[in-house]
Design an enzyme around this catalytic site. Structure first.
Site, mmCIF file in Angstrom:
data_model
loop_
_atom_site.group_PDB
_atom_site.id
_atom_site.type_symbol
_atom_site.label_atom_id
_atom_site.label_comp_id
_atom_site.label_asym_id
_atom_site.label_seq_id
_atom_site.Cartn_x
_atom_site.Cartn_y
_atom_site.Cartn_z
ATOM 1 N N SER A 98 -25.909 -53.303 29.601
ATOM 2 C CA SER A 98 -26.885 -52.873 30.691
ATOM 3 C C SER A 98 -28.293 -53.040 30.509
ATOM 4 O O SER A 98 -29.167 -52.924 31.361
ATOM 5 C CB SER A 98 -26.927 -51.165 30.653
ATOM 6 O OG SER A 98 -27.500 -50.606 29.367
ATOM 7 N N GLY A 99 -28.542 -53.624 29.158
ATOM 8 C CA GLY A 99 -30.085 -54.060 28.988
ATOM 9 C C GLY A 99 -30.742 -53.221 28.331
ATOM 10 O O GLY A 99 -31.761 -53.685 27.552
ATOM 11 N N PHE A 101 -30.177 -51.654 24.978
ATOM 12 C CA PHE A 101 -30.242 -51.852 23.857
ATOM 13 C C PHE A 101 -31.190 -53.074 23.350
ATOM 14 O O PHE A 101 -31.986 -52.879 22.509
ATOM 15 C CB PHE A 101 -28.974 -52.193 23.279
ATOM 16 C CG PHE A 101 -28.807 -52.471 21.615
ATOM 17 C CD1 PHE A 101 -29.125 -51.303 20.651
ATOM 18 C CD2 PHE A 101 -28.562 -53.806 21.194
ATOM 19 C CE1 PHE A 101 -29.269 -51.629 19.488
ATOM 20 C CE2 PHE A 101 -29.072 -53.923 19.891
ATOM 21 C CZ PHE A 101 -28.856 -53.227 19.182
ATOM 22 N N ASP A 151 -28.467 -46.932 29.293
ATOM 23 C CA ASP A 151 -28.797 -45.745 28.333
ATOM 24 C C ASP A 151 -29.862 -46.335 27.286
ATOM 25 O O ASP A 151 -30.439 -47.078 27.442
ATOM 26 C CB ASP A 151 -27.405 -45.665 27.709
ATOM 27 C CG ASP A 151 -26.915 -46.835 26.571
ATOM 28 O OD1 ASP A 151 -27.462 -48.106 26.878
ATOM 29 O OD2 ASP A 151 -26.464 -46.667 25.646
ATOM 30 N N GLN A 194 -23.447 -41.250 23.653
ATOM 31 C CA GLN A 194 -24.277 -41.319 22.742
ATOM 32 C C GLN A 194 -24.196 -40.028 21.583
ATOM 33 O O GLN A 194 -23.410 -39.035 21.904
ATOM 34 C CB GLN A 194 -25.435 -41.225 23.267
ATOM 35 C CG GLN A 194 -25.845 -42.727 23.833
ATOM 36 C CD GLN A 194 -25.887 -43.852 22.731
ATOM 37 O OE1 GLN A 194 -26.055 -43.767 21.478
ATOM 38 N NE2 GLN A 194 -26.196 -45.146 23.345
ATOM 39 N N ASP A 271 -16.930 -55.991 20.762
ATOM 40 C CA ASP A 271 -17.703 -57.063 20.675
ATOM 41 C C ASP A 271 -18.878 -57.124 19.656
ATOM 42 O O ASP A 271 -19.121 -56.369 19.207
ATOM 43 C CB ASP A 271 -18.618 -57.225 22.226
ATOM 44 C CG ASP A 271 -19.683 -56.471 22.167
ATOM 45 O OD1 ASP A 271 -21.046 -56.911 21.681
ATOM 46 O OD2 ASP A 271 -19.768 -55.086 22.213
ATOM 47 N N HIS A 340 -13.391 -71.979 14.878
ATOM 48 C CA HIS A 340 -12.438 -71.275 13.507
ATOM 49 C C HIS A 340 -12.752 -69.628 13.567
ATOM 50 O O HIS A 340 -11.725 -68.987 13.749
ATOM 51 C CB HIS A 340 -12.799 -71.837 12.429
ATOM 52 C CG HIS A 340 -12.183 -71.046 11.218
ATOM 53 N ND1 HIS A 340 -10.820 -71.173 10.905
ATOM 54 C CD2 HIS A 340 -12.750 -69.946 10.631
ATOM 55 C CE1 HIS A 340 -10.528 -70.143 10.013
ATOM 56 N NE2 HIS A 340 -11.821 -69.563 9.964
#
Length: 380
Positions: A98-99, A101, A151, A194, A271, A340
């Site tokens: 969302s941007g 963080f 958020d 959260q 991720d 790798h």
């Protein structure tokens, strides 16, 4: 009518083993096998990798960063050029964060209000505003398949009052994100739980998100400095607070043993920049743990990085060569080690999917930790 308009986003569980789950997220751009690891393509590229190479490692989905792309080259430009998939030559699913963080961690002179966040770009100092509505607009312009609600995430440790205030603001923003997202068949919006390390606040957040209703749910606010023990303690309850029939995404995690521990506790998606960032700094992850290819012990070693690995770095090059190109500052070093690392992460994911499906996850996990405990092969 396009396939994107006729096929909706869906999630199906195929098997469980303890709390570990395996299944499939279906999107118009292809299926995502879970548990899934998403390589991070911050600025519309997984650093040091061609898109077809990322796909060759076994990745079903990539992550793109709203904050970075809105600043450069801008979401509007990407939209004019046909959307993020076409722009970066990746035809599989893309999830965009969302941007929020990045604004909190990277931007300068940020100001937080009920409406959203105003900040100055870390690139050129230009002023911007990011709100739930603007975040949804940017992610729509990018054309991502999975959109994250906007958020606010406080860094840990933080006091309970700060965590409570932040969580409740994020829940109000989640509702505004849901309203602004609208009806977009074939695309999904994920809410973000959260509440820091407070079990009751996590429960309150999960209840609020479930009431709003999302296609998937993320566990946010972890991997922000609390340490693995505290993170796992939170994951002992947080995933189970979320709907069982929707994907659960743990944001920003992590090291191989973090990922295995998260899947063990019911997480479906993860991720992290770690495999690509490590590759560029001469660090490789193998089934026997971490290898620092910069170390002098590798200079005369004709053996592969990992004798069990089928990636190009291990199939075609020696440790001596990988050591040489890293010490020489050659670009191929980051390319081979990143390939790798991403390959190894996908091997872990496939191993867990197979083990969960066959009901042997505990044995697989025990073997995973035992091999890593052996450490790297002995020097020549």
């Amino acid at each position: 009518m396009s396939r994107a308009m006729t096929q909706r986003f869906s999630f199906s569980l195929a098997a469980t083993d303890g709390r570990a789950r395996t299944g499939t997220i279906s999107t118009p751009r292809g299926d995502i096998r879970t548990p899934a690891f998403m390589p991070v393509g911050t600025a519309a590229t997984v650093k040091a990798m061609m898109p077809e190479s990322v796909a060759a490692t076994g990745a079903d989905i990539l992550l793109g960063n709203t904050y970075h792309l809105m600043l450069r080259p801008t979401a509007e430009r990407i939209d004019r050029l046909g959307g993020l998939h076409k722009f970066m030559n990746w035809d599989k699913p893309i999830l965009t964060d969302s941007g929020g963080f990045q604004v909190m961690s990277l931007a300068d002179l940020r100001k937080l209000t009920e409406k959203g966040v105003t900040f100055r770009s870390h690139i050129d100092g230009s002023k911007h505003e990011l709100t739930p509505e603007r975040s949804m607009e940017i992610q729509r312009l990018l054309g991502s398949d999975i959109v994250m609600a906007f958020d606010e995430c406080p860094a840990l440790p933080a006091d309970r009052d700060r965590i409570t205030e932040s969580m409740r603001l994020s829940m109000r923003w989640a509702e505004r994100s849901r309203d602004a997202f609208g009806d977009r068949p074939g695309h999904a919006l994920f809410g973000i739980q959260q509440g820091g390390l407070e079990q009751d606040l996590r429960a309150e957040s999960a209840e609020a998100l479930t009431k709003i209703g999302f296609e998937g749910y993320a566990i946010g606010g972890l991997a922000v400095g609390e340490g693995q023990e505290a993170m796992f303690a939170c994951l002992d309850y947080a995933p189970d607070q979320l709907p069982v029939d929707k994907p659960r995404y743990l944001m920003g995690v992590g090291k191989p043993d973090d990922i295995v521990g998260a899947v063990k506790r019911g997480v479906d998606m993860m991720d992290c920049v770690l495999p690509s960032r490590s590759g560029r700094t001469g660090q490789a992850w193998t089934h026997r743990g971490q290898v620092n290819i910069k170390n002098a012990r590798h200079a005369d070693d004709p053996r592969p990085l990992d004798e069990t690995c089928s990636c190009p770095a291990c199939s075609n090059y020696s440790r001596a060569y990988l050591h040489h190109v890293f010490r020489s500052g050659e670009m191929i070093s980051g390319m081979l080690l990143t390939w790798h690392n991403l390959h190894y992460y996908q091997v872990i994911m496939q191993g867990m999917r197979d083990a969960i499906a066959s009901g042997t996850f505990a044995a697989w996990e025990s073997d995973f930790h035992a091999k890593r405990g052996e450490g790297d092969i002995e020097p020549i």
